[in-house]
Design a protein around this motif. Structure first.
Motif, PDB file in Angstrom:
ATOM      1  N   LEU A  18       0.942  -1.175   0.149  1.00 25.10           N
ATOM      2  CA  LEU A  18      -0.082   0.347   0.296  1.00 25.10           C
ATOM      3  C   LEU A  18       0.898   1.553  -0.301  1.00 25.10           C
ATOM      4  CD1 LEU A  18      -3.231  -0.995   2.694  1.00 25.10           C
ATOM      5  CD2 LEU A  18      -3.037  -1.138  -0.011  1.00 25.10           C
ATOM      6  N   ILE A  19       2.010   1.540  -0.134  1.00 22.46           N
ATOM      7  CA  ILE A  19       2.748   2.509   0.659  1.00 22.46           C
ATOM      8  C   ILE A  19       3.241   2.283  -0.863  1.00 22.46           C
ATOM      9  CG2 ILE A  19       5.520   2.858   1.520  1.00 22.46           C
ATOM     10  CD1 ILE A  19       4.775   1.315   3.530  1.00 22.46           C
ATOM     11  N   VAL A  20       3.485   4.193  -1.110  1.00 23.63           N
ATOM     12  CA  VAL A  20       3.836   4.560  -2.288  1.00 23.63           C
ATOM     13  C   VAL A  20       5.378   5.165  -2.438  1.00 23.63           C
ATOM     14  CG1 VAL A  20       3.879   5.770  -3.772  1.00 23.63           C
ATOM     15  CG2 VAL A  20       1.395   5.266  -3.185  1.00 23.63           C
ATOM     16  N   THR A  21       6.375   4.087  -2.408  1.00 25.15           N
ATOM     17  CA  THR A  21       7.785   4.221  -1.989  1.00 25.15           C
ATOM     18  C   THR A  21       7.998   5.933  -2.784  1.00 25.15           C
ATOM     19  OG1 THR A  21       8.136   3.052  -4.088  1.00 25.15           O
ATOM     20  CG2 THR A  21       7.881   2.348  -1.888  1.00 25.15           C
ATOM     21  N   LYS A  22       8.990   6.244  -2.575  1.00 28.55           N
ATOM     22  CA  LYS A  22       9.561   7.327  -2.509  1.00 28.55           C
ATOM     23  C   LYS A  22       9.953   6.945  -3.797  1.00 28.55           C
ATOM     24  CE  LYS A  22      12.852   8.893   0.309  1.00 28.55           C
ATOM     25  NZ  LYS A  22      13.836   9.352   0.943  1.00 28.55           N
ATOM     26  N   ARG A  23      10.078   8.316  -4.491  1.00 35.02           N
ATOM     27  CA  ARG A  23      10.884   8.197  -6.694  1.00 35.02           C
ATOM     28  C   ARG A  23      12.575   8.375  -5.728  1.00 35.02           C
ATOM     29  NH1 ARG A  23       7.231  11.226  -9.805  1.00 35.02           N
ATOM     30  NH2 ARG A  23       8.707  10.846 -11.313  1.00 35.02           N
ATOM     31  N   PRO A  24      13.116   8.105  -6.796  1.00 33.46           N
ATOM     32  CA  PRO A  24      14.378   8.015  -7.256  1.00 33.46           C
ATOM     33  C   PRO A  24      14.902   9.713  -7.619  1.00 33.46           C
ATOM     34  CG  PRO A  24      14.338   6.584  -8.820  1.00 33.46           C
ATOM     35  CD  PRO A  24      12.906   6.338  -8.083  1.00 33.46           C
ATOM     36  N   GLN A  25      15.699  10.430  -7.384  1.00 34.05           N
ATOM     37  CA  GLN A  25      16.570  11.742  -7.540  1.00 34.05           C
ATOM     38  C   GLN A  25      16.239  11.646  -9.333  1.00 34.05           C
ATOM     39  OE1 GLN A  25      18.434  14.912  -5.560  1.00 34.05           O
ATOM     40  NE2 GLN A  25      20.027  14.763  -6.976  1.00 34.05           N
ATOM     41  N   ASP A  26      16.963  10.522  -9.493  1.00 37.98           N
ATOM     42  CA  ASP A  26      17.398  11.404 -11.180  1.00 37.98           C
ATOM     43  C   ASP A  26      15.872  11.141 -11.673  1.00 37.98           C
ATOM     44  OD1 ASP A  26      16.883   8.247 -10.397  1.00 37.98           O
ATOM     45  OD2 ASP A  26      18.677   7.759 -11.977  1.00 37.98           O
ATOM     46  N   GLY A  54      26.822  20.388  13.252  1.00 34.29           N
ATOM     47  CA  GLY A  54      26.067  21.501  14.509  1.00 34.29           C
ATOM     48  C   GLY A  54      24.502  21.797  14.239  1.00 34.29           C
ATOM     49  N   HIS A  55      24.136  21.287  13.389  1.00 33.33           N
ATOM     50  CA  HIS A  55      22.825  21.510  12.798  1.00 33.33           C
ATOM     51  C   HIS A  55      21.662  21.357  13.808  1.00 33.33           C
ATOM     52  CE1 HIS A  55      23.974  21.656   8.259  1.00 33.33           C
ATOM     53  NE2 HIS A  55      23.982  22.767   8.788  1.00 33.33           N
ATOM     54  N   LEU A  56      20.481  22.278  14.147  1.00 39.69           N
ATOM     55  CA  LEU A  56      19.663  21.963  15.045  1.00 39.69           C
ATOM     56  C   LEU A  56      19.056  20.264  14.794  1.00 39.69           C
ATOM     57  CD1 LEU A  56      18.138  24.915  15.660  1.00 39.69           C
ATOM     58  CD2 LEU A  56      19.596  24.261  17.185  1.00 39.69           C
ATOM     59  N   GLU A  57      18.742  19.923  15.620  1.00 37.91           N
ATOM     60  CA  GLU A  57      18.400  18.823  15.439  1.00 37.91           C
ATOM     61  C   GLU A  57      17.039  17.997  15.482  1.00 37.91           C
ATOM     62  OE1 GLU A  57      19.462  15.794  13.834  1.00 37.91           O
ATOM     63  OE2 GLU A  57      21.785  16.239  14.080  1.00 37.91           O
ATOM     64  N   TYR A  58      16.277  17.546  14.839  1.00 38.65           N
ATOM     65  CA  TYR A  58      14.348  17.093  15.655  1.00 38.65           C
ATOM     66  C   TYR A  58      14.821  15.459  16.707  1.00 38.65           C
ATOM     67  CZ  TYR A  58      12.557  19.792  11.224  1.00 38.65           C
ATOM     68  OH  TYR A  58      12.363  20.736  10.541  1.00 38.65           O
ATOM     69  N   PRO A  59      13.654  15.764  17.517  1.00 36.01           N
ATOM     70  CA  PRO A  59      13.550  15.136  18.258  1.00 36.01           C
ATOM     71  C   PRO A  59      13.155  13.146  17.302  1.00 36.01           C
ATOM     72  CG  PRO A  59      11.543  15.821  18.306  1.00 36.01           C
ATOM     73  CD  PRO A  59      12.561  17.226  17.506  1.00 36.01           C
ATOM     74  N   ASN A  60      13.662  12.443  17.938  1.00 40.22           N
ATOM     75  CA  ASN A  60      13.150  11.150  17.335  1.00 40.22           C
ATOM     76  C   ASN A  60      12.035  10.654  17.152  1.00 40.22           C
ATOM     77  OD1 ASN A  60      16.473  10.703  16.984  1.00 40.22           O
ATOM     78  ND2 ASN A  60      16.523   9.938  19.245  1.00 40.22           N
ATOM     79  N   ARG A  61      11.452  11.308  18.204  1.00 45.05           N
ATOM     80  CA  ARG A  61       9.737  10.765  18.582  1.00 45.05           C
ATOM     81  C   ARG A  61       9.075  11.341  17.479  1.00 45.05           C
ATOM     82  NH1 ARG A  61      10.472  14.789  22.442  1.00 45.05           N
ATOM     83  NH2 ARG A  61       9.046  16.738  22.060  1.00 45.05           N
ATOM     84  N   LEU A  62       9.604  12.382  16.397  1.00 47.66           N
ATOM     85  CA  LEU A  62       8.709  12.819  15.285  1.00 47.66           C
ATOM     86  C   LEU A  62       8.368  12.194  14.517  1.00 47.66           C
ATOM     87  CD1 LEU A  62       8.026  16.206  15.609  1.00 47.66           C
ATOM     88  CD2 LEU A  62      10.882  16.175  13.288  1.00 47.66           C
ATOM     89  N   PHE A  63       8.337  10.684  13.999  1.00 44.03           N
ATOM     90  CA  PHE A  63       7.698   9.820  12.966  1.00 44.03           C
ATOM     91  C   PHE A  63       7.268  10.548  11.845  1.00 44.03           C
ATOM     92  CE2 PHE A  63       7.161   8.549  17.519  1.00 44.03           C
ATOM     93  CZ  PHE A  63       8.249   7.228  17.639  1.00 44.03           C
ATOM     94  N   ILE A  64       8.473  11.425  11.233  1.00 46.14           N
ATOM     95  CA  ILE A  64       8.110  11.828  10.121  1.00 46.14           C
ATOM     96  C   ILE A  64       8.515  10.842   8.768  1.00 46.14           C
ATOM     97  CG2 ILE A  64       8.986  13.261   7.898  1.00 46.14           C
ATOM     98  CD1 ILE A  64       9.079  14.751  10.980  1.00 46.14           C
ATOM     99  N   ASP A  65       6.829  10.800   7.571  1.00 44.28           N
ATOM    100  CA  ASP A  65       7.538   9.186   6.195  1.00 44.28           C
ATOM    101  C   ASP A  65       8.237   9.991   6.139  1.00 44.28           C
ATOM    102  OD1 ASP A  65       6.658   8.501   4.683  1.00 44.28           O
ATOM    103  OD2 ASP A  65       4.107   9.004   4.468  1.00 44.28           O
ATOM    104  N   ASN A  66       9.301   8.932   5.668  1.00 50.09           N
ATOM    105  CA  ASN A  66      10.064   9.379   4.896  1.00 50.09           C
ATOM    106  C   ASN A  66      10.040   8.317   3.452  1.00 50.09           C
ATOM    107  OD1 ASN A  66      11.946  11.142   6.496  1.00 50.09           O
ATOM    108  ND2 ASN A  66      12.239   9.991   7.975  1.00 50.09           N
ATOM    109  N   LEU A  67       9.271   7.607   3.773  1.00 47.71           N
ATOM    110  CA  LEU A  67       8.931   6.936   2.442  1.00 47.71           C
ATOM    111  C   LEU A  67       7.883   6.347   1.279  1.00 47.71           C
ATOM    112  CD1 LEU A  67       8.416   3.658   4.511  1.00 47.71           C
ATOM    113  CD2 LEU A  67      10.249   3.984   3.510  1.00 47.71           C
ATOM    114  N   SER A  68       6.592   7.546   1.748  1.00 45.04           N
ATOM    115  CA  SER A  68       5.843   7.819   0.895  1.00 45.04           C
ATOM    116  C   SER A  68       6.057   9.275  -0.121  1.00 45.04           C
ATOM    117  CB  SER A  68       4.833   8.077   1.269  1.00 45.04           C
ATOM    118  OG  SER A  68       3.745   7.524   1.773  1.00 45.04           O
ATOM    119  N   ASN A  69       5.737   8.743  -1.398  1.00 39.21           N
ATOM    120  CA  ASN A  69       6.576   9.984  -2.809  1.00 39.21           C
ATOM    121  C   ASN A  69       5.280  11.415  -2.187  1.00 39.21           C
ATOM    122  OD1 ASN A  69       7.063  10.908  -5.042  1.00 39.21           O
ATOM    123  ND2 ASN A  69       4.669  10.311  -6.026  1.00 39.21           N
ATOM    124  N   MET A  70       5.756  11.957  -2.771  1.00 30.63           N
ATOM    125  CA  MET A  70       4.981  13.586  -2.042  1.00 30.63           C
ATOM    126  C   MET A  70       4.932  14.751  -2.776  1.00 30.63           C
ATOM    127  SD  MET A  70       7.607  15.311   1.330  1.00 30.63           S
ATOM    128  CE  MET A  70       8.953  15.345   0.271  1.00 30.63           C
TER     129      MET A  70
END
Length: 363
Positions: A18-26, A54-70
């Protein structure tokens, strides 16, 4: 036990399907290039992972969708308004807040079905007359009327009261689909307050909107403060000035309603004002306006930002998702300074097409 393992395995495989996977950059670059949209092949993140600068970091609990195609996750619209509230969080649904200008605008449908100032959405869609309605963190006037930013037109409408007549007047003079970018000229009627609804070009090289709507989703709220800090540091480090609120002088001087001549001549005069703003000549310095806004959709892709620039006949808008402080240097360098899209961050946009060899910053 073997039966249970099989059931679990089948369920997991079903979910993966069911997951529409993230498309490659090229692949994304090829698609954008075929649509005449300037894109960068450089990486979105220039630091190491884990970060080594030293960039600011998001907390681990943020749970961003890094798989779907945006790409394609933006609902088509003709115009988008950002209403001043002086807040960085709002009611869960801003258009349902009783007595608010957002509610009044939502209940004030378009009076025309004809499209004049059309926006070219990407990915392509049917022409839309929809007005996207957002609340923003910029402040209102002392008389409690609102400053309303209108995109991609790239202007501010001043002294808009939160009344039925105020919403109707805003629609008639700036938002009606039959209107071009410059809007309606000064009406002849003496029944209309001359100060109400005056519009002015935004004197900024770009406007950056960051979703911070905590009551809709805490992920955007957490991301917004870190993105705001990172963007300001990056732009100011390059000699830019970043405003978080419109200055009083932004709503003074010659209004767009006072521009004379034919509609084409008025549009040309507005374009010249916009070119001055983009070049930094209005204030002898490159200027950016950064505002926190209510829910823009896709909170699972936090951080969500929209970048508007004045270039083009109707203005340009770029919607990015999955932006963290690690991607901010690339966003500033490639999109704000060079006028190129970062494909892996792109959710959609308006009026991003350019002639071959041109950037988003070309007219």
């Amino acid at each position: 036990m073997d039966g249970l393992k099989t059931l679990v395995s089948n369920s997991v495989n079903g979910l993966k399907g069911l997951i529409v996977t993230k498309r490659p950059q090229d692949e994304l670059i090829a698609e954008l290039s075929s649509a005449s949209i300037p894109a960068s092949a450089d990486p979105c993140r220039t630091c190491g992972n884990p970060c080594d600068v030293g960039h600011l970091e998001y907390p681990n609990r943020l749970f961003i969708d890094n798989l779907s195609n945006m790409l394609g996750s933006v609902k088509p619209y003709m115009r988008q308004v950002v209403i001043s509230t002086g807040k960085a969080d709002w009611a869960h649904e801003v258009t349902e807040e009783t007595g608010s200008l957002a509610q009044l605008l939502a209940n004030n449908p378009s009076t025309s079905s004809s499209l004049k100032c059309t926006t070219a959405s990407y990915p392509p869609s049917k022409p839309s007359t929809r007005i996207g309605i957002l609340n923003g963190s910029h402040t209102s006037h002392e008389d409690e009327t609102h400053r309303v930013l209108v995109f991609p037109d790239y202007k501010v409408v001043s002294h808009v009261p939160a009344t039925k007549s105020g919403a109707f007047d805003l629609q008639q003079r700036a938002l009606d689909p039959a209107l071009g970018r410059v809007g309606a000229p000064t009406p002849n009627s003496t029944d209309i307050d001359e100060e109400v609804g005056r519009s002015y070009v935004l004197p900024y090289a770009c406007v950056i909107l960051i979703c911070s709507h905590k009551k809709r989703d805490n992920r955007c709220h957490i991301a917004a403060s870190k993105l705001e800090t990172a963007i300001c540091r990056e732009l100011e480090g390059r000699g830019w000035n970043v405003d978080h609120n419109l200055r009083d002088e932004d709503c003074m001087g010659t209004s767009l309603e006072d521009l004379t001549g034919t509609e084409a001549e008025r549009e040309q005069a507005m374009s010249e004002l916009l070119r001055d703003a983009a070049n930094g000549t209005l204030n002898d310095q490159k200027m950016a306006l950064l505002i926190k806004v209510s829910h823009i959709g896709g909170h699972k892709f936090a951080g969500n930002i929209i970048i508007y620039t004045p270039q083009g006949p109707n203005g340009t808008g770029i919607w990015y998702g999955r932006v963290s402080p690690h991607e901010v240097p690339a966003v500033v360098e490639h999109t704000i300074l060079q006028g190129q899209i970062l494909p892996e961050l792109l959710r959609g946009g308006v009026n991003m097409e350019r002639a071959k060899g041109k950037s988003l910053l070309d007219w």
